[in-house]
Design an enzyme around this catalytic site. Sequence first.
Site, PDB file in Angstrom:
ATOM      1  N   ASP A  91       0.824  -1.211   0.000  1.00  0.00           N
ATOM      2  CA  ASP A  91       0.000   0.000   0.000  1.00  0.00           C
ATOM      3  C   ASP A  91       0.856   1.259   0.000  1.00  0.00           C
ATOM      4  O   ASP A  91       0.631   2.190   0.787  1.00  0.00           O
ATOM      5  CB  ASP A  91      -0.939   0.003   1.206  1.00  0.00           C
ATOM      6  CG  ASP A  91      -2.061   1.036   1.068  1.00  0.00           C
ATOM      7  OD1 ASP A  91      -2.369   1.438  -0.070  1.00  0.00           O
ATOM      8  OD2 ASP A  91      -2.626   1.439   2.107  1.00  0.00           O
ATOM      9  N   LEU A  92       1.832   1.314  -0.894  1.00  0.00           N
ATOM     10  CA  LEU A  92       2.690   2.495  -0.974  1.00  0.00           C
ATOM     11  C   LEU A  92       1.934   3.642  -1.633  1.00  0.00           C
ATOM     12  O   LEU A  92       1.373   3.493  -2.717  1.00  0.00           O
ATOM     13  CB  LEU A  92       3.954   2.184  -1.776  1.00  0.00           C
ATOM     14  CG  LEU A  92       4.990   3.310  -1.777  1.00  0.00           C
ATOM     15  CD1 LEU A  92       5.652   3.430  -0.407  1.00  0.00           C
ATOM     16  CD2 LEU A  92       6.036   3.083  -2.862  1.00  0.00           C
TER      17      LEU A  92
END
Length: 301
Positions: A91-92
């Site tokens: 989930d960058l």
Amino acid sequence: NALRNLRHRNLIPILTACSSIDSEGNDFKALIYEFMPRGDLHKVLYSNGGDENSSNLNHITLGERLSIVLDVADALEYLHHNSQGSMVHCDLKPSNILLDENMTAHVGDFGLARFKVDPTALSLGDSNSTSSIAIKGTVGYVAPGNDNFYLIYSCSVSCLHYLFDHVHVNLDSCCLPCTEYAGGGEVSTAADVYSFGVVLLEIFIRKRPTDDMFKDGLSIVSFTEMNFPDRVLEIVDPQLLQELILGQETQTAIDEKDVQCLTSVLNIGLCCTKTSQSERISMQEVAAKLHGIKDAYLRVN
């Protein structure tokens, strides 16, 4: 415990964990991280520095932007290739990248992170993947998958309206176009690479991947591809152009070396966001290229 064993200057240090009961009698669990005074990258990119009367966004220099993307690249390289067990963040995005007082970037929020499993334990799938099955990530930053596959899921009414407005989903069926995670069900380091590429493009173009201009098949990636390399100066953040022009003695043209720097950085973003996982470069390659670009930039400036 696994996160506490991670040690890297560009990962947010976990100080401790707490487990208690909240005011309503529910279980409460939290990780305590070191405070980052500059806040998250999303806030830095899209706020005006606290001046409510100003429409001007925070000034972020080219040098600072290079340092931020390099910090994030170093953190992901560590997670993918050097840390014990090899972790995939999943989930960058800018809001998960925090900045300290020196504008050093630290990657945080490992709520969706997964460790890669031993490839010999997998009967199917890529050796760079884990066996976790779920949709992970944030719209705009997740690598696209098979457009013919749809994932049905439940969410709040407000979430549905957001998706309807920004992703054009059918509210009746609650379907979202497939991503690599949803399509194959496996978590891959290549998906982190894609997310990093989107974040890199966003930092230098200064447009969210969910911006209203990105519709009808146009994305921040295809927008960059359309203008690369000859028209990169037309799509990068105007604030950057102003900085580079003011830095010249004549203040009429941008130095060719600065143009080459911007072109090289955006090219890395495009190499990270290839549709096929196998065509994307690894974070080791990304970090090495960015170190070279920053070193060249510092020699000139």
